[in-house]
Scaffold this motif. Structure first.
Motif, mmCIF file in Angstrom:
data_model
loop_
_atom_site.group_PDB
_atom_site.id
_atom_site.type_symbol
_atom_site.label_atom_id
_atom_site.label_comp_id
_atom_site.label_asym_id
_atom_site.label_seq_id
_atom_site.Cartn_x
_atom_site.Cartn_y
_atom_site.Cartn_z
ATOM 1 N N GLY A 1 20.785 -6.182 -5.913
ATOM 2 C CA GLY A 1 19.997 -4.950 -5.852
ATOM 3 C C GLY A 1 18.585 -5.031 -6.374
ATOM 4 O O GLY A 1 17.953 -3.990 -6.608
ATOM 5 N N GLU A 2 18.028 -6.235 -6.547
ATOM 6 C CA GLU A 2 16.670 -6.354 -7.066
ATOM 7 C C GLU A 2 15.659 -5.648 -6.163
ATOM 8 O O GLU A 2 15.790 -5.638 -4.949
ATOM 9 C CB GLU A 2 16.276 -7.827 -7.207
ATOM 10 N N GLY A 3 14.620 -5.080 -6.790
ATOM 11 C CA GLY A 3 13.493 -4.529 -6.045
ATOM 12 C C GLY A 3 13.466 -3.030 -5.873
ATOM 13 O O GLY A 3 12.397 -2.449 -5.647
ATOM 14 N N ARG B 1 10.626 -5.823 4.564
ATOM 15 C CA ARG B 1 9.416 -5.254 5.171
ATOM 16 C C ARG B 1 9.620 -3.811 5.627
ATOM 17 O O ARG B 1 8.766 -2.940 5.389
ATOM 18 C CB ARG B 1 9.008 -6.133 6.367
ATOM 19 N N GLU B 2 10.757 -3.530 6.260
ATOM 20 C CA GLU B 2 11.004 -2.190 6.789
ATOM 21 C C GLU B 2 11.317 -1.196 5.667
ATOM 22 O O GLU B 2 10.903 -0.031 5.725
ATOM 23 C CB GLU B 2 12.142 -2.228 7.808
ATOM 24 N N VAL B 3 12.050 -1.637 4.649
ATOM 25 C CA VAL B 3 12.333 -0.759 3.505
ATOM 26 C C VAL B 3 11.030 -0.396 2.791
ATOM 27 O O VAL B 3 10.826 0.746 2.376
ATOM 28 C CB VAL B 3 13.317 -1.439 2.532
ATOM 29 N N MET B 4 10.126 -1.369 2.667
ATOM 30 C CA MET B 4 8.842 -1.116 2.016
ATOM 31 C C MET B 4 8.045 -0.056 2.760
ATOM 32 O O MET B 4 7.395 0.790 2.140
ATOM 33 C CB MET B 4 8.042 -2.420 1.923
ATOM 34 N N GLN C 1 19.004 5.327 6.066
ATOM 35 C CA GLN C 1 19.069 4.597 7.335
ATOM 36 C C GLN C 1 18.430 3.223 7.232
ATOM 37 O O GLN C 1 18.995 2.223 7.696
ATOM 38 C CB GLN C 1 18.381 5.409 8.442
ATOM 39 N N VAL C 2 17.257 3.146 6.599
ATOM 40 C CA VAL C 2 16.557 1.856 6.532
ATOM 41 C C VAL C 2 17.269 0.895 5.584
ATOM 42 O O VAL C 2 17.307 -0.322 5.831
ATOM 43 C CB VAL C 2 15.071 2.043 6.149
ATOM 44 N N VAL C 3 17.879 1.429 4.524
ATOM 45 C CA VAL C 3 18.641 0.572 3.611
ATOM 46 C C VAL C 3 19.870 0.014 4.315
ATOM 47 O O VAL C 3 20.162 -1.191 4.221
ATOM 48 C CB VAL C 3 19.042 1.350 2.340
ATOM 49 N N GLU D 1 0.856 -1.195 0.000
ATOM 50 C CA GLU D 1 0.000 0.000 0.000
ATOM 51 C C GLU D 1 0.888 1.239 0.000
ATOM 52 O O GLU D 1 1.728 1.402 0.879
ATOM 53 C CB GLU D 1 -0.920 0.011 1.223
ATOM 54 N N PHE D 2 0.697 2.087 -1.001
ATOM 55 C CA PHE D 2 1.449 3.346 -1.074
ATOM 56 C C PHE D 2 0.617 4.443 -0.411
ATOM 57 O O PHE D 2 -0.497 4.734 -0.845
ATOM 58 C CB PHE D 2 1.753 3.698 -2.529
ATOM 59 N N GLN D 3 1.171 5.012 0.654
ATOM 60 C CA GLN D 3 0.469 6.046 1.414
ATOM 61 C C GLN D 3 1.402 7.244 1.596
ATOM 62 O O GLN D 3 2.043 7.409 2.640
ATOM 63 C CB GLN D 3 0.014 5.487 2.767
#
Length: 606
Positions: free
Chosen positions: A353-355, A494-497, A238-240, A221-223
């Motif tokens: 680096g996929e995604g 999950r966190e990067v998303m 940071q998350v990467v 979900e893009f919010q």
């Protein structure tokens, strides 16, 4: 990490049959094997040792052995889950990430999947309730196939593991070929083997009393939120970095694939492994070695690289298609196969680096040119009818411009590849293979979930559900596991998303660049030139190869075969091949897509 296979249902000589099934996927786990059988179930496991090398063998059991687990993947938050479960009274026998799944299922039941951070496909056999529980990770990084035939449920990491089972019926799914000719990958949920299905990404499955039930546990979900650009860039970085640290967990050597693009460069620059790995072709336009070597030198890392020989590539096409399980015509599969082979000489785990393109808006198709922006200032009442008319025109200059400028993505965008137009594909095929779901029927259920979103988000959403799962991730898994190497993708986390979902469109795509905020974040770790470099994307000189007589003759032998006559109007496919060979038009991708199917079919059915 491994591969698994198994079945639920009475089978004569079940242990022998299971061993034969496991031998089909020994490449996924050459280090050891394990089996479980009772009067209902047979579970087989092939292990590639990554974590807890001494005690991590499977199947794994809970304390009273009422539940049995086989698992492929890695759980990156397993230490946190392990601590929670120990506090709740669970007793662990190993230090593997795998064991949190068996105790997690005891504690949380089917809700377990919502707590997992990682890549996974697994099966738990609940012996007390005679119930199977299976699940696949949220992005579909790890494959999972199943079929119900002759009263037996078969499941596994690869379809080829089903072949030795006496209840398995090997039959071609006639409906799969026509969509494949358009999409270049097996896009249907039912595979090229009739009755064999993929468990979709972000789904779990239960099987009890002969009934199969599927459940979706997550959807992207893009919010978008309004944040200052510098804040969101810092958050991405940071998350990467945190995700890459989590993806390093291993008791064996870890390396990194490296192309010239920003995605793999970002991973390598943060990971800083001892070695990066790159392949390319002798033609500079089809090689990323120079850029990869330059960045590696700047980072103080050894770049191991290899120039690929086309003869060797052609010699391996049959093996490549066999390993893919289903026909797949993305040319980048070829260098990826050899890249994994190269890396396996030095490491057992690689990061890649996929995604990033799907999450952060990296594909050129998502962008709008200056001319298109100007055109879209015209009223939609003018543009839309022109787009409808253009769809009916033959291939003429300006057709795609009018379609994209006048119609919504639902009416023209099917992902990052379109090989044959649907009508052209149908005209090539013999009557048996013309009947299949239309392109519209394939993409509509996905688009229907994002009707109110902007065009960029719609395209990203479609790519996340089709292109990413069944092209990018499928080839990444199959080509790496063909050489017993585990490939990890830290951007698909999950966190990067969560962070990517917050980006406004202007920070994904704008007049400056694609993947705009992500590139700025990468710039915190990379030299400016590397952060802004355009993706080449494993370029393969197939258009040149097909013009060489020896390769032309090889393809021609397939196109003129009795095998090809089952599926194709041979006059038409030979015209495609000859027009390319003679330089009249570039039909390379069309020729290659047909050629890959025929190679695959010959391997599995002839």
């Amino acid at each position: 990490m491994c591969g698994f296979t198994g079945f639920i249902g009475e089978t004569k000589n079940s242990s022998t049959v299971l061993e034969e099934m496991m031998n089909q996927i020994i490449h996924r786990g050459p280090d050891s094997a394990g089996i479980f059988t009772d009067n209902k179930a047979a579970l087989g496991f092939r292990r590639l040792s990554i974590i807890d090398l001494e005690a991590g063998s499977q199947p794994l059991y809970n304390e009273d052995e009422s539940c049995v687990l086989i698992f492929n993947g890695e759980i990156y938050n397993f230490m946190q889950l392990r601590e929670e479960l120990i506090l709740k009274g669970h007793v662990f026998a190993t230090h593997t990430d795998s064991e949190v799944l068996i105790h997690g299922y005891e504690e949380y039941g089917e809700k377990l999947v919502e707590r997992l951070r990682g890549m996974f496909a697994f099966v738990i056999w609940d012996r007390k309730n005679e119930k199977l529980f299976a699940a696949r990770d949220m992005f579909g990084i790890k494959p999972f196939y199943y079929t119900h035939m002759n009263g037996t449920l078969l499941f596994g990491s690869e379809i080829k593991s089903f072949l030795p089972h006496p209840h398995f019926i090997k039959e071609l799914n006639e409906k799969a070929l026509k969509p494949y000719l358009t999409f270049q990958f097996p896009v249907l949920n039912e595979t090229f083997f009739k009755g064999v299905f993929k468990l979709p990404a972000a789904h779990y499955m239960t099987y009890q009393n002969g009934n199969i039930d599927l459940h979706q546990y997550w959807t992207p979900e893009f919010q978008p939120t309004e944040q200052p650009l510098d804040e969101i860039v810092t958050e991405i970085d940071q998350v990467v970095r945190e995700s890459i640290r989590a993806h390093q967990i291993s008791d064996v050597k870890v390396g990194s694939f490296l192309s010239s693009g920003v995605d793999s460069s970002y991973v390598a620059s943060v990971l800083k492994p001892n070695k990066t790995f790159t392949v390319g072709f002798s033609d500079k336009n089809f090689s990323e070695i120079d850029n990869a070597r330059t960045l590696s030198e700047e980072l103080g890392i050894e770049n191991v690289n290899q120039i690929l020989d086309p003869d060797r590539c052609f010699d391996k096409l049959e093996d490549i298609q066999y390993m893919m399980d289903e026909p797949h015509s993305n040319p980048s599969i070829v260098p990826l196969y050899f890249l994994a082979e190269l890396a396996r000489r030095d490491v057992t785990v690689v990061l890649s680096g996929e995604g990033a393109d799907e999450l952060f808006g990296g594909y050129a198709e998502y962008d709008t040119t200056a001319a298109m922006k100007k055109y879209k200032k015209l009223p939609k009442l003018i543009r839309q009818p022109l787009g409808v008319i253009a769809k009916r025109l033959p291939e003429v200059r300006g057709k795609n411009f009018l379609i994209k400028g006048g119609l919504s993505p639902e009416n023209w965008f099917i992902g990052q590849a379109k090989i044959f137009e649907e009508k052209e594909a149908s005209n090539l095929l013999t009557n048996v293979y013309k009947s299949s779901p239309t392109v519209r029927e394939i993409v509509k259920p996905v688009y229907d979930r994002v009707k109110q979103e902007d065009d960029v988000t719609k395209m990203q959403y479609l790519d996340l559900h089709l292109w990413l799962v069944d092209d990018i991730l499928l080839k990444a898994d199959k080509m790496s596991m063909a050489h017993s190497i585990e490939l990890r993708v830290p951007f698909l986390d999950r966190e990067v998303m969560k962070t990517a979902a917050k980006l406004p469109v202007k920070y994904r795509i704008n007049g400056i660049d694609t993947k705009y905020a992500f590139r700025l974040a990468a710039g915190k770790a990379l030299p400016k030139e590397s952060a802004n470099r355009k993706k080449i994307g494993f370029p393969v000189p197939i258009r040149h190869w097909i013009k060489e007589e020896k390769y032309y003759e090889k393809i021609k032998s397939y196109f003129e075969s009795a095998q090809a006559a089952q599926f194709f109007n041979q006059k038409d496919i030979m015209a495609l091949l000859n027009d390319h060979y003679q330089g009249k038009t570039n039909n390379a991708r069309k020729v290659w897509t047909i050629f890959m199917f025929l190679i695959w079919h010959k391997k599995y059915f002839n």
